[in-house]
Design an enzyme around this catalytic site. Structure first.
Site, PDB file in Angstrom:
ATOM      1  N   LYS A   1       5.610  -4.333   0.203  1.00  0.00           N
ATOM      2  CA  LYS A   1       4.551  -5.159   0.790  1.00  0.00           C
ATOM      3  C   LYS A   1       5.128  -5.933   1.978  1.00  0.00           C
ATOM      4  CE  LYS A   1       1.210  -8.590  -1.052  1.00  0.00           C
ATOM      5  NZ  LYS A   1       0.878  -9.380  -2.257  1.00  0.00           N
TER       6      LYS A   1
ATOM      7  N   SER B   1      -4.050  -8.787  -3.518  1.00  0.00           N
ATOM      8  CA  SER B   1      -3.636  -8.700  -2.136  1.00  0.00           C
ATOM      9  C   SER B   1      -2.654  -7.567  -1.844  1.00  0.00           C
ATOM     10  CB  SER B   1      -2.990 -10.017  -1.714  1.00  0.00           C
ATOM     11  OG  SER B   1      -1.783 -10.216  -2.427  1.00  0.00           O
TER      12      SER B   1
ATOM     13  N   SER C   1      -2.564 -10.149  -7.869  1.00  0.00           N
ATOM     14  CA  SER C   1      -2.398  -9.334  -6.665  1.00  0.00           C
ATOM     15  C   SER C   1      -1.612  -8.045  -6.840  1.00  0.00           C
ATOM     16  CB  SER C   1      -1.754 -10.161  -5.551  1.00  0.00           C
ATOM     17  OG  SER C   1      -2.716 -10.996  -4.963  1.00  0.00           O
TER      18      SER C   1
END
Ligand SMILES: [Mg+2]
Ligand SMILES: [Zn+2]
Lengths: 495, 489, 97
Positions: A85, A160, A184
């Site tokens: 990420k 997310s 997330s």
């Protein structure tokens, strides 16, 4: 061009790819090239990557191949292409947190988790899409581009860590890292049909991971199988002198614990997680999974987590309060975006932040600043911290009667892009089942448990502190029963 | 109705907040050097730059020094204390918040005694907490008037020591600050440098009519980087506040900057606009736990504190209050004194002599060179040897002085130096008598005037004889022979 | 509406966010809705409940950092991402005290 051979390679699990490497059947360069080709062929439609570091990845792959040829292979991750990420700092590779305010920022150091993956010989393909500063549940708050769900490109992959789940589902890499502050990792894993683990708070170092809410954030792995996730967790977990909130206790051998089965496991089923907005088809898949566990020799225990319903409220006060401070360093002075042409100091701050932050970070900074400000601190922030204690106590009591808690990850499967962007509160409610696990600082996992209306559904398992091994073992038992997770077809249609 | 009210009708109330940089090798949350100097931003890392993703790693030594200080000041050491974030924007504050302690500091209570006008008074402390220093904003670094930010100092560990509002005059405030500084110096936790800002103080000042039960509104004074400025700033502020109250105007609670050039305090509006620090517990740092073992270790490290030491010097060694005060003062002479005295075998007589040399000749040399005792080439043992040579008559006073200066500057073995430099005292009566005779023969007029009783010229003759003996004559023998030759005079 | 425009402006000033008028109105509305939802916390009796201020469990060992030097960044590395610099300082508009 993706060849048939490439497709066979990228379709492997991390475990299978690792075994092929160990057997000398394929090289890391082959795997890496196949992934890069797959990314090139599919990511225009998916949007999982914010940056692809192909050349660097190939160099790492070649180093891995030389290591292996010399008899010095490092372990199950050596030579395996992964991605992280874009909240993890990567030395020399731009890191944006999905925000304009960090456009062009090149970190001078690596996140501990990245250092550990590289030390394990992994190949890093690039940086994955996310909601800006990990604030969101749909990846639509990325300042660069939305990420789409490979199962249905009109839907969100969840957030997310949307890119981290979508990249796996799209067969672009073999494992990823995400972060989970309120769901997330688990939400996108559930929406994309992969396995995602949010470790216990303090299991994985947060050093070098851009902070959203410091007392809730936890980095963790996503993979296509529980084995993959266990291998990744083993590589990144453990004490780090850079992070005093990272526990001093060593990591467990998660792979060794994996095949223990579900016999004798006491599974707590919280009454409060099966009502309200839970969609019937999702509930059906979750109930079926619970029945499967019973068949495998586990017992179901009805439990109560009476303060769950206060989770969202407490979470949005605590997370935003911490975020309001964590995002104060983006001030246009030392790095990141500076508004052009400013003449005065106050303008430098307010204009740079106005131009650099998207709507969601601004909204959360506002809420958090308000909750901490004079006259409101006790009513909002302090009260939320006390409720947090009550939520933790609920779990402590439950774990007196069960070994894991099981329930849905989200009320429904992946929703449509744009469906909730106009109503932040509705968006926040997507996290209703995942948030209490963060508030209680416990490990939580999402494992695929079937499809609802053709879209993946995840089963959530929450464990005792630092008992990731039991979660993985339980998830593995279900995974074996259900067989290999289905592969999304949407991407294979002509672009 | 007009009535003139003197300032003496008012009670001054002062509390001090002192920020003392701790003498650690590294910063409070990262491994960067705390050293001064170096180009801007040459002692920095991702952590003290406040880059994305960094976390604070608390320096264990900071906790130790906080406990050590708290013990010396009689504070209650808290088994659990908590860091908090103090949120505000300023270019020298990289993260947009300062990591400090708020609701649960590491030390509570305690205090220290001061003496003003011969009266002893105990000043209570509210608390001591740990926090990080900010960087430095440099003004006018560019032609267009832009400012620059240097973060070398950002993250240097500080103790903030907060007193109760127990001080009642500028003089008391100065005495308190001096006493506190002496204690920190004795503990070795701080270098006491007001000018460079490693020891700095803010003063909360208010006035109220005598007999009133409620404190007046206070102003917070900043930028007093000497004891003199502290006194001036407080005195100015008291006059200003009394004048306001007298004319029926309100005193505003605000931060005021002392301007040494004008001897005035002025309002810092820029600091006023947002005093909403939104404190909350620092989630990146677990609570600080201080166990009994650490407290015991810091208790064992406690040195004798200045007031106790001065009392010992006066009591068992018979030194004057003034001499004792100088020795325990900030020149750092006390350790040297104790070591030299011990080498000399102790006792009140030797103490007086060692003290005289330290307060006289050696202080002069230290002032001249700016060297603290640690940096002298003369060691306490060598000073004791010099005093031994003096007592034994090997050298006279002038010779000892030469010897001490030589040793101070270059070091060496005193006995060996006496030989090499020919500093040995001349006590041989024959040699001295010859010199006396020659001096008297060369000065018939002076001899006449002395003998006629018009003037006592003994000092003149001693000087001349000593000169002839190159300063090495034994003063006792010289005096005795002169007396004999010149008659009873 | 729980949050007035004036409060939105006060909070935005504290947070150093320069909001457009439209953003001010939108945030007043959205934050009010969130605060309304949050109000349900008030129905809970939290008397005597300690706040959970830290997420790492109390019993976990914490190793502080030894006071030993660690090499940092060179001034050039430190300033590598600076939007503006003067010498080895970060450059900012004139600071008035
Ligand atoms: Mg302070
Ligand atoms: Zn540093």
């Amino acid at each position: 061009m993706t060849t048939a051979n490439d497709a066979a390679l990228t379709g492997l699990s991390l475990q299978a790819a690792s075994l092929e490497l160990q057997a000398g059947a394929i090289s890391s360069r082959q795997l890496t090239e196949a992934c890069l080709a797959r990314i090139a062929a599919t990511d225009g439609r998916v949007g999982a990557f914010l940056a692809v570091t192909g050349e660097r990845a190939l160099q790492q792959a070649d180093r891995s191949d030389r290591r292996r040829a010399a008899g010095g292979a490092l372990g199950p991750l050596d030579g395996v292409p992964l991605a992280v990420k874009d909240l993890f700092l990567t030395r020399g590779v731009p890191t944006t947190a999905g925000s304009r305010i960090l456009e062009g920022f090149v970190p001078p150091y690596d996140a501990t988790a990245v250092t550990r993956l590289e030390a394990a010989g992994a190949v890093l393909l690039g940086k994955l899409n996310l909601d800006e500063f990990a604030m969101g549940s749909s990846n639509e708050h990325s300042a660069y581009r939305p990420c789409r769900n490979p199962w249905d490109l009109t839907r969100t992959p969840g957030g997310s860590s949307g890119g981290s789940a979508a990249a796996l589902s799209a067969r672009q890499c073999f494992g990823t890292l995400g972060t989970d502050t309120g769901g997330s990792i688990r939400l996108p894993a559930s929406f994309c049909g992969v396995v995602g683990l949010k470790p216990t708070y303090g299991r994985v170092s947060r050093y070098g991971v851009i902070a959203f809410a410091s007392s809730l954030d936890q980095p963790g792995p996503l993979g296509r199988t529980t084995w993959d996730v266990a291998a990744l967790l083993g590589a990144i977990a453990g004490p780090d002198p850079h992070d005093l909130t990272c526990a001093a206790r060593p990591a467990d051998d998660y792979l060794a614990a994996l095949e223990g089965g579900a016999r004798g496991l006491r599974i707590g089923v919280p009454r409060e997680w099966f009502g309200g907005g839970l969609q019937p088809e999702v509930e059906a898949r979750v109930r079926e999974a619970l029945t499967t566990y019973q068949r495998l020799g586990a017992t179901l225990v009805e439990i109560s987590l009476p303060h769950s319903r206060y989770g969202i409220a407490a979470y949005y006060l605590i997370a935003t309060a911490e975020a309001s401070a964590n995002l104060a360093r983006y001030d246009g002075v030392r790095f990141g975006l500076r508004a052009p042409g400013v003449r005065a100091l106050q303008e430098l701050y307010s204009e740079s932040r106005e131009q650099g932050f998207g709507a969601e970070p601004k909204r959360r900074i506002m809420l958090g600043t308000y909750a901490l400000s004079a006259g409101y601190h006790d009513a909002y922030y302090l009260r939320a911290q006390k409720v947090r204690t009550l939520i933790r106590r609920d779990f402590d009591a439950a774990f007196g009667r069960c070994d894991v808690v099981a329930g849905p990850v989200a009320p429904g499967p992946a929703f449509k892009l744009g469906e909730r962007t106009g109503d932040p509160l509705q968006m926040y409610l997507a996290d209703i089942f995942t948030i209490t696990c963060n508030l209680a600082a416990l490990p939580g996992l999402s494992v695929p448990c079937g499809l609802a209306r053709g879209l993946p559904v995840g089963l959530q398992l929450v464990g005792r502190p630092f008992d990731e091994a039991t979660l993985l073992k339980a998830a593995r038992a279900l995974e074996r029963e259900l067989g290999p997770a289905p592969v999304p077809a949407a991407l294979e249609a002509a672009p | 109705m007009t009535r003139t009210v003197a300032a003496s009708d008012y009670q001054v109330v002062i509390g001090l907040e002192v920020h003392a940089q701790l003498l650690t090798l590294t910063k409070i949350f990262c491994g960067c050097s705390t050293g001064f100097g170096g180009a801007p931003n040459s002692h920095v890392c991702p952590i003290c730059l406040g880059l994305p993703g960094v976390l604070p790693a608390l320096n264990a030594r900071v906790v130790e020094l906080a406990v050590k200080t708290g013990l010396a000041l009689g504070c209650a050491i808290q088994p659990v204390s908590v860091f908090s974030r103090k949120n505000y924007f300023y270019p020298d504050l990289p993260k947009g918040y300062q990591i400090s302690q708020y609701e649960l500091p590491i030390c509570l209570g305690g205090g220290l005694a001061i003496t003003v006008d011969g009266r002893e008074k105990f000043i209570r402390l509210t608390r001591i907490h740990m926090e990080e220093d900010a960087g430095k904003n440099l003004h006018d670094v560019a032609a267009d008037g832009s400012s620059g930010v240097d973060l070398n100092r950002a993250g240097v560990p500080l103790l903030e020591i907060v007193s109760e509002p127990d001080l009642r005059s500028a003089d008391e405030a100065v005495e308190y600050l001096k006493a506190l500084r002496a204690i920190l110096l004795a503990l070795g936790v701080n270098d006491g440098n007001l000018e460079e800002g490693s020891f700095r103080c803010d003063a909360n000042v208010s006035v109220m009519r005598k007999g009133a039960t409620q404190y007046g509104t206070r102003a917070e004074l900043k930028n007093m980087n000497s004891f003199r400025y502290l006194k001036q700033a407080v005195e100015y502020e008291v006059r200003r506040q009394v004048a306001l109250v007298e004319t029926g105007q309100p005193v505003v609670q605000e931060t005021r900057l002392y301007d040494p050039a004008r001897g005035e305090t002025r309002s810092m509006r820029s600091k006023e606009e947002a005093h909403d620090y939104r404190y909350f517990p620092e989630p990146d740092l677990p609570p600080v736990r201080v166990g009994e073992a650490l407290v015991a270790r810091m208790r064992a490290e406690q040195p004798e504190l200045p007031r106790a030491r001065a009392a010992r010097y006066q009591g068992s060694l018979g030194l004057s209050a003034q001499d004792a005060g100088v020795l325990v003062g900030d020149g750092g002479l006390a350790d040297f004194f104790d070591a030299a005295l011990s080498a000399r075998g102790g006792g009140a007589e030797a103490a007086k002599k060692v003290a005289n040399w330290l307060i006289g000749e050696l202080s002069r040399l230290a002032n001249e060179t700016g060297l603290p005792p640690r940096a002298w080439k003369l060691t306490p043992a060598r000073l004791a040897e010099v005093l031994g040579l003096l007592d034994a008559g090997t050298v006279n006073g002038a010779g000892a002085k030469l010897l001490v200066e030589e040793l101070f500057r270059h070091g060496g073995d005193p006995a060996e130096l006496v030989r090499r430099r020919g500093l040995a005292q001349v006590s041989d009566e024959g040699a001295i008598e010859a010199a006396v005779d020659a001096v008297l023969a060369a000065s018939p007029a002076e001899v006449e005037r002395h003998r006629s009783g018009k003037k006592d010229l003994t000092g003149f003759f001693v000087g001349q004889v000593m000169k002839a003996l190159k300063g090495k004559g034994n003063p006792g023998v010289v005096n005795a022979l002169l007396k004999k030759k010149l008659g009873g005079g | 509406m729980a949050l007035t425009l004036d409060e939105v402006r006060r909070v935005a000033a504290l947070a150093r966010l320069k909001l457009s008028e439209e953003e001010e109105r939108l945030f007043a509305e959205q934050l009010s809705a969130i605060l309304d939802h949050v109000r349900e916390l008030e129905t809970l009796d939290v008397t005597g409940v300690p706040p959970m201020t830290h997420a790492l469990a109390e019993g976990e060992a914490v190793a502080l950092r030894p006071d030993a030097l660690v090499p940092g960044l060179s001034p050039e590395e430190a300033l590598g991402n600076a939007p503006a610099r003067e010498g080895t300082c970060f450059k900012v508009p004139r600071i008035i005290e």
